[in-house]
Design a protein around this motif. Sequence first.
Motif, PDB file in Angstrom:
ATOM      1  N   GLU A  14      -9.951  -4.862   2.719  1.00 36.93           N
ATOM      2  CA  GLU A  14     -10.554  -4.663   1.401  1.00 36.93           C
ATOM      3  C   GLU A  14      -9.738  -5.259   0.248  1.00 36.93           C
ATOM      4  O   GLU A  14     -10.307  -5.668  -0.759  1.00 36.93           O
ATOM      5  CB  GLU A  14     -10.757  -3.156   1.151  1.00 36.93           C
ATOM      6  N   VAL A  15      -8.418  -5.320   0.392  1.00 35.63           N
ATOM      7  CA  VAL A  15      -7.571  -5.686  -0.746  1.00 35.63           C
ATOM      8  C   VAL A  15      -6.947  -7.081  -0.618  1.00 35.63           C
ATOM      9  O   VAL A  15      -6.712  -7.740  -1.630  1.00 35.63           O
ATOM     10  CB  VAL A  15      -6.463  -4.623  -0.948  1.00 35.63           C
ATOM     11  N   PRO A  45       0.816  -1.215   0.000  1.00 34.99           N
ATOM     12  CA  PRO A  45       0.000   0.000   0.000  1.00 34.99           C
ATOM     13  C   PRO A  45       0.847   1.261   0.000  1.00 34.99           C
ATOM     14  O   PRO A  45       2.020   1.246   0.386  1.00 34.99           O
ATOM     15  CB  PRO A  45      -0.819  -0.120   1.297  1.00 34.99           C
ATOM     16  N   TYR A  54      -7.222  -1.262   4.419  1.00 32.11           N
ATOM     17  CA  TYR A  54      -6.611  -1.789   3.197  1.00 32.11           C
ATOM     18  C   TYR A  54      -6.508  -3.311   3.269  1.00 32.11           C
ATOM     19  O   TYR A  54      -6.780  -4.016   2.288  1.00 32.11           O
ATOM     20  CB  TYR A  54      -5.225  -1.168   3.013  1.00 32.11           C
ATOM     21  N   TYR A 110      -4.451   1.541   6.905  1.00 33.19           N
ATOM     22  CA  TYR A 110      -3.761   0.273   6.640  1.00 33.19           C
ATOM     23  C   TYR A 110      -4.637  -0.916   7.027  1.00 33.19           C
ATOM     24  O   TYR A 110      -4.698  -1.916   6.308  1.00 33.19           O
ATOM     25  CB  TYR A 110      -2.434   0.222   7.393  1.00 33.19           C
ATOM     26  N   MET A 124      -0.541   5.854   3.979  1.00 36.28           N
ATOM     27  CA  MET A 124      -1.853   5.886   4.635  1.00 36.28           C
ATOM     28  C   MET A 124      -1.692   6.144   6.117  1.00 36.28           C
ATOM     29  O   MET A 124      -0.572   6.067   6.662  1.00 36.28           O
ATOM     30  CB  MET A 124      -2.594   4.550   4.446  1.00 36.28           C
TER      31      MET A 124
END
Length: 833
Positions: free
Chosen positions: A575-576, A561, A572, A569, A564
């Motif tokens: 979601e990722v 990432p 992230y 984080y 942030m």
Amino acid sequence: MERPDLEELKSDLTKQQNGFKITLKTLEDNLLSRLSSASGNFLGDTALVENLEITKQTAAEIEEKVQEFKVTEAKINEAREHYRPAAARASLLYFTMDQLHNIHPMYQFSLKAFQKVFQKAMERAAPAEGLAGRVRNLSDSITLCVCQYTARGLFQADRLTYTAQLTFQILLMSKEINPAELDFLLRYPAEPGVMSPVEFLSDHSWGGIKALSSMEEFRNLDRDIEGSAKRWRKFIESECPEREKFPQEWKNKSSLQRLCILRALRPDRVTCALRAFVEEKLGSKYVTGRSLDFATTFEESGPATPVFFILSPGVDPLKDVEKHGKKLGFTFNNRNLHNVSLGQGQEVVAEQALDLAAKEGHWVILQNIHLVAKWLSSLEKKLEQHSKGSHQDFRVFISAEPAPSPESHIIPQGILENSIKITNEAPTGMQANLHGALDNFSQDTLEMCSHEKEFKSILFALCYFHAVVAERRRFGPQGWNCPYPFNSGDLTISVSVLHNYLQDSSKVPYDDLRYLVGEIMYGGHITDDWDRRLCKTYLEEFIKPEMLEGELLLAPGFPLPGNMDYNGYHQYIDEVLPPESPYLYGLHPNAELGFLTRSSEQLLRTLLELQPRDSSAGEGGVGTREETGELTMTSDMESLQNALFLDMVPESWGRRSYPSTASLGTWFTDLLARISELDTWTGDFSLPSTVWLGGFFNPQSILTAIMQTTARKNKWPLDRMALQCDVTKKSREDFASPPREGAYVHGLFMEGARWDAQAGLITDARLKELTPAMPVLFIRAIPADKQDTRGMYPCPLYKTRQRGPTYVWTFNLKTKDSPAKWVLAGVALLLQV
């Protein structure tokens, strides 16, 4: 409404306090007394008889009372027998629970504690209109209460073992399953030396099918699989075959029979299938992963019943004690909650706290009692002393780590038996581990470095690295040759070093950071050279200049990432991060299949070892170990007998043998094959056309001999020579004579990848093909300085899948991909599978 006689029996349930004798029959009879006792009538009649004798009543009156007593006794016995199924179930539950210490020495349960659970279970049983319904409700309540009480003190990996054992024993008692079929499932006596006629089944799987086909209920199974290969292949290659209908008439077989077939076809799915089997037979309440909340557990504790937390890394269960104590007014500020951390000379303080708490009704937390081995006997006596006559609010909460091996277990049996045991384990998987790694820091941490972009990027990469090395352990030897105790301290110190280096440097010192983290912070735990290579490779992939250019993938589909904040984080990650899979660790999906297969095999092996040895396995079964000879034996003879019964290579044989993970039957077949190979070779003492490298007790010897022979022939110095490995495109049958130099060797397998014979390269493994066979290898010796290592993967060779100490040699194999890919995938050559 229940009948009046049942109400009377129910009232008597809470009044019986008879002692238990530890035998199956006597325990059942005593439990039966608790369930249905109306023995008060008997005692009254006896007293009446004695009174009549004293007052010298007429013989006719005495005889009349005796006859009345006999009638009453017959009614009592008749009523008692109706409750025998519930008593038998309770007796079985106790002995199943009592066996669990064979799995882990922490799993100690007392008869006294069982009696309390049994009593509460009877009180909680749902009412019923008829006697049969009442007995059924009693059995169900007792089973569920005992199961929940037991399971909360077991590690997650052992809970299915316990519930499966319980299910099998219940079904065996009711004669709902065939003992011979259960024996096959647990023992898996596959026929050795058979060749699979279908490409979608391994020889080992086909050996299991052939063994099953010799049983009446499975006759012609082998023919049906050969005859309808397309249908069976589709079934076997489905993602969850345990949820699919079995082909042909085999879909009509019983649940256990389908389990036996699945054991041969897809051993990696047996754990899931067994969980479904337990749910089918006992109900969904027995397989749900939810644990009882602490408040419910606390209600069962008391001055004589401590709460014992079995610790796991990354979990602080004592927070629950403090939270619940606050609700009830027990806090440190109120000075009625005492917390003593052992291991620093605090034993006297602990004893003083216990004495005060027992008198005043306080709570005492004793942390890490495993650190004070010599004091534990004193603690056991102190707890016994305060179990009687103490304040009713007095409570003790104990925590300890489990010993790494049964031999090093030190917690006294008395403490464990009298305690309510609770296990709290950290969530598993990459997402939980990555969140956990990031939880060691805060927004303030992210803002403390002047090189903010570099610091944040490397910190997140280190968190991912930490999660990877911690969770990779579950893949066994393919993950790490040895398990290592990586902990959050390794991560936080690494980040402190990162901060210091960035503050003192204008550029990111990548080499220095990788060295410090890989060789010191984490490398300080690592003892195996190949594991050290793995750790170093991870850091070379995760911490490099590309990470600041937005081009670094930590895993497929998961880029590093950008800049942030702390909560960003975490968001992230949610979601990722891709779904859990071996790809997140650089491993092939087959690593998950291997892990699941080993887990299933270990589960079934443990269940086999737990099977009762005091009753017959039934017609068609293997019998008990007592039935295979009743002589007075030494401990060595008993160990030998146990190993033979469990189809394991006896330890005394293993010490003199070569490393092997095979069962006794397979091991013996392999031993005969080795003897035959050596007999053939020694017939004329000439080198075979191809050498079975795995057939040697010491494979290094033949490889060293190749170098020695070439060195003498060419007058080269032995210490400056190396072995070159050329993979041919042929199998052993294609060779009629040995080479002029070196040797052709066969019998090698690759794990983690496969060999593309046409391209002459390592390539990705095919799904579900865990250890594909290698073609014949041509091994010859050359001067070390003429060895070409470009485009090569240094591949370790091991004797068994246990890897580690079974290391043999390193062969350089050609690769088009980066060698780092195969390092992370745990690619190795094996001599046995």
